[in-house]
Design a protein around this motif. Structure first.
Motif, PDB file in Angstrom:
ATOM      1  N   ILE A   6      19.533  11.987  12.247  1.00 50.55           N
ATOM      2  CA  ILE A   6      19.364  13.109  11.324  1.00 50.55           C
ATOM      3  C   ILE A   6      20.716  13.818  11.245  1.00 50.55           C
ATOM      4  O   ILE A   6      21.236  14.287  12.254  1.00 50.55           O
ATOM      5  CB  ILE A   6      18.283  14.095  11.826  1.00 50.55           C
ATOM      6  N   TYR A   7      21.273  13.859  10.048  1.00 50.04           N
ATOM      7  CA  TYR A   7      22.558  14.531   9.858  1.00 50.04           C
ATOM      8  C   TYR A   7      22.374  16.005   9.500  1.00 50.04           C
ATOM      9  O   TYR A   7      23.190  16.836   9.882  1.00 50.04           O
ATOM     10  CB  TYR A   7      23.365  13.850   8.751  1.00 50.04           C
ATOM     11  N   ALA A   8      21.315  16.308   8.756  1.00 48.46           N
ATOM     12  CA  ALA A   8      21.055  17.685   8.341  1.00 48.46           C
ATOM     13  C   ALA A   8      19.576  17.847   8.045  1.00 48.46           C
ATOM     14  O   ALA A   8      18.925  16.932   7.542  1.00 48.46           O
ATOM     15  CB  ALA A   8      21.868  18.028   7.100  1.00 48.46           C
ATOM     16  N   LEU A   9      19.049  19.014   8.363  1.00 50.44           N
ATOM     17  CA  LEU A   9      17.673  19.383   8.040  1.00 50.44           C
ATOM     18  C   LEU A   9      17.678  20.888   7.828  1.00 50.44           C
ATOM     19  O   LEU A   9      18.056  21.637   8.734  1.00 50.44           O
ATOM     20  CB  LEU A   9      16.722  18.999   9.169  1.00 50.44           C
ATOM     21  N   ALA A  10      17.308  21.320   6.637  1.00 47.48           N
ATOM     22  CA  ALA A  10      17.340  22.746   6.332  1.00 47.48           C
ATOM     23  C   ALA A  10      16.156  23.123   5.448  1.00 47.48           C
ATOM     24  O   ALA A  10      15.793  22.380   4.533  1.00 47.48           O
ATOM     25  CB  ALA A  10      18.639  23.106   5.623  1.00 47.48           C
ATOM     26  N   VAL A  11      15.570  24.277   5.740  1.00 48.59           N
ATOM     27  CA  VAL A  11      14.464  24.819   4.952  1.00 48.59           C
ATOM     28  C   VAL A  11      14.786  26.284   4.685  1.00 48.59           C
ATOM     29  O   VAL A  11      15.207  27.005   5.595  1.00 48.59           O
ATOM     30  CB  VAL A  11      13.120  24.685   5.716  1.00 48.59           C
ATOM     31  N   VAL A  12      14.599  26.726   3.450  1.00 43.65           N
ATOM     32  CA  VAL A  12      14.874  28.127   3.121  1.00 43.65           C
ATOM     33  C   VAL A  12      13.956  29.025   3.951  1.00 43.65           C
ATOM     34  O   VAL A  12      12.816  28.657   4.246  1.00 43.65           O
ATOM     35  CB  VAL A  12      14.733  28.420   1.611  1.00 43.65           C
ATOM     36  N   PRO A  13      14.448  30.192   4.347  1.00 38.71           N
ATOM     37  CA  PRO A  13      13.655  31.058   5.224  1.00 38.71           C
ATOM     38  C   PRO A  13      12.232  31.340   4.729  1.00 38.71           C
ATOM     39  O   PRO A  13      11.295  31.325   5.519  1.00 38.71           O
ATOM     40  CB  PRO A  13      14.490  32.343   5.294  1.00 38.71           C
ATOM     41  N   GLY A  14      12.043  31.544   3.453  1.00 40.16           N
ATOM     42  CA  GLY A  14      10.716  31.866   2.937  1.00 40.16           C
ATOM     43  C   GLY A  14       9.722  30.722   2.979  1.00 40.16           C
ATOM     44  O   GLY A  14       8.517  30.928   2.814  1.00 40.16           O
ATOM     45  N   ALA A  15      10.196  29.508   3.230  1.00 44.97           N
ATOM     46  CA  ALA A  15       9.316  28.334   3.279  1.00 44.97           C
ATOM     47  C   ALA A  15       9.140  27.794   4.696  1.00 44.97           C
ATOM     48  O   ALA A  15       8.465  26.783   4.888  1.00 44.97           O
ATOM     49  CB  ALA A  15       9.865  27.243   2.363  1.00 44.97           C
ATOM     50  N   ARG A  16       9.717  28.452   5.670  1.00 48.53           N
ATOM     51  CA  ARG A  16       9.606  27.976   7.052  1.00 48.53           C
ATOM     52  C   ARG A  16       8.205  28.207   7.600  1.00 48.53           C
ATOM     53  O   ARG A  16       7.478  29.066   7.131  1.00 48.53           O
ATOM     54  CB  ARG A  16      10.644  28.670   7.934  1.00 48.53           C
ATOM     55  N   ARG A  17       7.853  27.396   8.592  1.00 49.41           N
ATOM     56  CA  ARG A  17       6.545  27.468   9.267  1.00 49.41           C
ATOM     57  C   ARG A  17       5.382  27.127   8.331  1.00 49.41           C
ATOM     58  O   ARG A  17       4.280  27.620   8.485  1.00 49.41           O
ATOM     59  CB  ARG A  17       6.336  28.817   9.932  1.00 49.41           C
ATOM     60  N   ARG A  18       5.688  26.288   7.359  1.00 54.34           N
ATOM     61  CA  ARG A  18       4.657  25.820   6.420  1.00 54.34           C
ATOM     62  C   ARG A  18       4.583  24.296   6.376  1.00 54.34           C
ATOM     63  O   ARG A  18       3.965  23.745   5.485  1.00 54.34           O
ATOM     64  CB  ARG A  18       4.932  26.364   5.026  1.00 54.34           C
ATOM     65  N   GLY A  19       5.260  23.633   7.297  1.00 55.00           N
ATOM     66  CA  GLY A  19       5.213  22.185   7.360  1.00 55.00           C
ATOM     67  C   GLY A  19       6.271  21.464   6.549  1.00 55.00           C
ATOM     68  O   GLY A  19       6.301  20.236   6.516  1.00 55.00           O
ATOM     69  N   VAL A  20       7.158  22.215   5.903  1.00 57.90           N
ATOM     70  CA  VAL A  20       8.199  21.597   5.075  1.00 57.90           C
ATOM     71  C   VAL A  20       9.171  20.795   5.937  1.00 57.90           C
ATOM     72  O   VAL A  20       9.475  19.637   5.640  1.00 57.90           O
ATOM     73  CB  VAL A  20       8.947  22.654   4.229  1.00 57.90           C
ATOM     74  N   GLY A  21       9.662  21.387   7.013  1.00 53.40           N
ATOM     75  CA  GLY A  21      10.599  20.686   7.891  1.00 53.40           C
ATOM     76  C   GLY A  21       9.970  19.449   8.509  1.00 53.40           C
ATOM     77  O   GLY A  21      10.588  18.385   8.576  1.00 53.40           O
ATOM     78  N   ARG A  22       8.730  19.570   8.945  1.00 50.27           N
ATOM     79  CA  ARG A  22       8.006  18.432   9.521  1.00 50.27           C
ATOM     80  C   ARG A  22       7.881  17.308   8.494  1.00 50.27           C
ATOM     81  O   ARG A  22       8.108  16.141   8.798  1.00 50.27           O
ATOM     82  CB  ARG A  22       6.629  18.870   9.990  1.00 50.27           C
ATOM     83  N   ALA A  23       7.518  17.660   7.261  1.00 52.45           N
ATOM     84  CA  ALA A  23       7.369  16.653   6.202  1.00 52.45           C
ATOM     85  C   ALA A  23       8.696  15.973   5.897  1.00 52.45           C
ATOM     86  O   ALA A  23       8.748  14.752   5.708  1.00 52.45           O
ATOM     87  CB  ALA A  23       6.790  17.292   4.947  1.00 52.45           C
ATOM     88  N   LEU A  24       9.766  16.736   5.849  1.00 51.28           N
ATOM     89  CA  LEU A  24      11.080  16.159   5.586  1.00 51.28           C
ATOM     90  C   LEU A  24      11.518  15.229   6.719  1.00 51.28           C
ATOM     91  O   LEU A  24      12.042  14.145   6.476  1.00 51.28           O
ATOM     92  CB  LEU A  24      12.120  17.268   5.379  1.00 51.28           C
ATOM     93  N   LEU A  25      11.286  15.644   7.952  1.00 58.09           N
ATOM     94  CA  LEU A  25      11.648  14.824   9.101  1.00 58.09           C
ATOM     95  C   LEU A  25      10.815  13.535   9.131  1.00 58.09           C
ATOM     96  O   LEU A  25      11.337  12.461   9.418  1.00 58.09           O
ATOM     97  CB  LEU A  25      11.451  15.631  10.385  1.00 58.09           C
ATOM     98  N   THR A  26       9.539  13.647   8.800  1.00 59.61           N
ATOM     99  CA  THR A  26       8.671  12.471   8.740  1.00 59.61           C
ATOM    100  C   THR A  26       9.135  11.511   7.654  1.00 59.61           C
ATOM    101  O   THR A  26       9.220  10.299   7.871  1.00 59.61           O
ATOM    102  CB  THR A  26       7.208  12.894   8.499  1.00 59.61           C
ATOM    103  N   ALA A  27       9.447  12.043   6.484  1.00 61.62           N
ATOM    104  CA  ALA A  27       9.921  11.192   5.380  1.00 61.62           C
ATOM    105  C   ALA A  27      11.233  10.500   5.754  1.00 61.62           C
ATOM    106  O   ALA A  27      11.416   9.312   5.465  1.00 61.62           O
ATOM    107  CB  ALA A  27      10.097  12.026   4.114  1.00 61.62           C
ATOM    108  N   ALA A  28      12.121  11.235   6.416  1.00 55.64           N
ATOM    109  CA  ALA A  28      13.387  10.626   6.846  1.00 55.64           C
ATOM    110  C   ALA A  28      13.112   9.513   7.847  1.00 55.64           C
ATOM    111  O   ALA A  28      13.725   8.440   7.781  1.00 55.64           O
ATOM    112  CB  ALA A  28      14.307  11.686   7.454  1.00 55.64           C
TER     113      ALA A  28
END
Length: 91
Positions: free
Chosen positions: A25-47
């Protein structure tokens, strides 16, 4: 890339398989207003799914410091230390 209902970008992930079997993983970023909603997990899973297509059997990430605020996130998702700032998990 993850987008919100209005089409705006709310998260991104970048990664690759620089060495046989080792997804990075080179980079993983989620805008503050979207954190703790599963966005980072989904992106990491897709990667990770994409890395599997290229022969990776594990996923690694290097954090900027031992006290990086993202450490608990990665630990919750099964990453374990390889060193003070280097983590990995099986895919």
């Amino acid at each position: 890339m993850a987008t919100g209902a209005d089409g705006s970008v709310i998260g991104v992930a970048a990664g690759g398989v620089p060495l046989p079997g080792e997804g990075e993983i080179y980079a993983l970023a989620v805008v503050p207003g979207a954190r703790r909603r599963g966005v980072g997990r989904a992106l990491l899973t897709a990667a990770g799914e994409r890395m599997l297509c290229f022969g990776a059997t594990e996923q690694r990430v290097t954090l900027p410091s031992e006290r990086d605020p993202s450490l608990p996130f990665f630990e919750r998702l099964g990453f374990r230390p390889l060193g003070p700032t280097r983590l990995n998990r099986a895919l």
